[in-house]
Design a protein around this motif. Sequence first.
Motif, PDB file in Angstrom:
ATOM      1  N   TYR A 186      -2.865   0.731   2.599  1.00 19.93           N
ATOM      2  CA  TYR A 186      -2.482  -0.620   3.033  1.00 19.93           C
ATOM      3  C   TYR A 186      -1.888  -0.576   4.438  1.00 19.93           C
ATOM      4  N   PHE A 187      -1.114   0.482   4.720  1.00 21.13           N
ATOM      5  CA  PHE A 187      -0.485   0.622   6.030  1.00 21.13           C
ATOM      6  C   PHE A 187      -1.341   1.501   6.937  1.00 21.13           C
ATOM      7  N   PHE A 188      -1.517   1.076   8.164  1.00 28.55           N
ATOM      8  CA  PHE A 188      -2.197   1.900   9.158  1.00 28.55           C
ATOM      9  C   PHE A 188      -1.230   2.900   9.771  1.00 28.55           C
ATOM     10  N   TYR A 189      -0.041   2.430  10.083  1.00 33.64           N
ATOM     11  CA  TYR A 189       0.973   3.305  10.659  1.00 33.64           C
ATOM     12  C   TYR A 189       2.330   2.597  10.623  1.00 33.64           C
ATOM     13  N   GLY A 190       3.379   3.340  10.232  1.00 35.91           N
ATOM     14  CA  GLY A 190       4.712   2.801  10.396  1.00 35.91           C
ATOM     15  C   GLY A 190       5.593   2.746   9.166  1.00 35.91           C
ATOM     16  N   ALA A 191       5.029   2.628   7.977  1.00 41.56           N
ATOM     17  CA  ALA A 191       5.873   2.524   6.786  1.00 41.56           C
ATOM     18  C   ALA A 191       5.345   3.348   5.622  1.00 41.56           C
ATOM     19  N   GLU A 192       4.384   4.216   5.894  1.00 41.95           N
ATOM     20  CA  GLU A 192       3.740   4.980   4.815  1.00 41.95           C
ATOM     21  C   GLU A 192       4.722   5.854   4.047  1.00 41.95           C
ATOM     22  N   ASP A 193       5.648   6.519   4.778  1.00 36.23           N
ATOM     23  CA  ASP A 193       6.561   7.438   4.097  1.00 36.23           C
ATOM     24  C   ASP A 193       7.576   6.688   3.237  1.00 36.23           C
ATOM     25  N   TYR A 194       8.009   5.511   3.683  1.00 34.67           N
ATOM     26  CA  TYR A 194       8.914   4.713   2.865  1.00 34.67           C
ATOM     27  C   TYR A 194       8.234   4.283   1.568  1.00 34.67           C
ATOM     28  N   GLU A 195       6.989   3.843   1.683  1.00 34.16           N
ATOM     29  CA  GLU A 195       6.253   3.411   0.502  1.00 34.16           C
ATOM     30  C   GLU A 195       6.045   4.572  -0.464  1.00 34.16           C
ATOM     31  N   TYR A 196       5.757   5.757   0.079  1.00 36.34           N
ATOM     32  CA  TYR A 196       5.532   6.933  -0.771  1.00 36.34           C
ATOM     33  C   TYR A 196       6.821   7.328  -1.491  1.00 36.34           C
TER      34      TYR A 196
END
Length: 316
Positions: A186-196
């Motif tokens: 869903y995210f291209f860049y910027g919040a992937e680690d928070y979501e994980y």
Amino acid sequence: MSTIHVIIVTYNAMKWAERCFTSLRHSSVPVKCMVIDNGSTDGSQEYIKTHFPEIDLIESGENLGFGKANNLGIEKAYQEGADFFYLMNQDAWIFPDSFQHMLDVYNNAPDRSKIGILSPMHLDGSEKKFDIHFENYLAKDVRNNRMFSDVYFGEAKPSYEISFVNAAHWFIPRNIIEKIGGFNPYFFYGAEDYEYVNRITYFGLKIMVCTKSKVVHDAVQSFHKKQPKDKAELLANTRLSMRMQRETKYLDPNYDYNIKREKTAILSYILKLSAKGNINESKFYLEQYQYFSKKFKEIEAARKISMTGQHPFLNL
């Protein structure tokens, strides 16, 4: 012997390439390195081929973003039998004993199945201080783990549980990849680690920091991102950040997500701001409403995959 696959997503990485990849060669624990290049134009692809032929280089014809590119590496490493997946930024390097100390923490854990992510201690580019962002993450948990006191008085434990650490250096066991999966596209860049990390905590897993393991993250050392001088651009960046925060909240499986309630909440903001005569902010939330009205179902589907899917977002 455990196999560690290091996965690095690059984009114009020449500034750090020599130090980053040389450090992996000097690891006391042998590792395999895979690079997914997102279309670099600075010659780093050829540099890797020439000077580090042992690296498995995947050249993307387009910029896939952080999460999707990492997922490609994770999928390939999994098929090659990796026991551990080490996600590492391009502006980073390790020390010879970094991996051994993380393996020691993992192997000595009372319940390995509960370890979601292991992190080393992130130093800044000077190698003399903590990376400022990493230090900030640690500080948020000191009321729970007393880590700073233990370190100051020379009584540091091998590891401490923390609530978040960014994905510049993540050490992930194979069973976690099978359960949690990869990054949400869903995210291209910027919040992937928070979501994980939200998914890690949803499944009752732990994030552990290993005090004896040191690494470097040569990131900009400021709590505040460099802001544009143009007020319009600054406002646009602020509002983009607000939107991404809302998306991250909606995607969090720990959050009680209800589309009807979320629509009502945004509409309420619009009405209240309009009543106060704050037309610009009212327009902003109207734009948010229009944006999310097209995204609510996509978010709902992504939440379902992350909560119930088998190795979500990965083709294993």
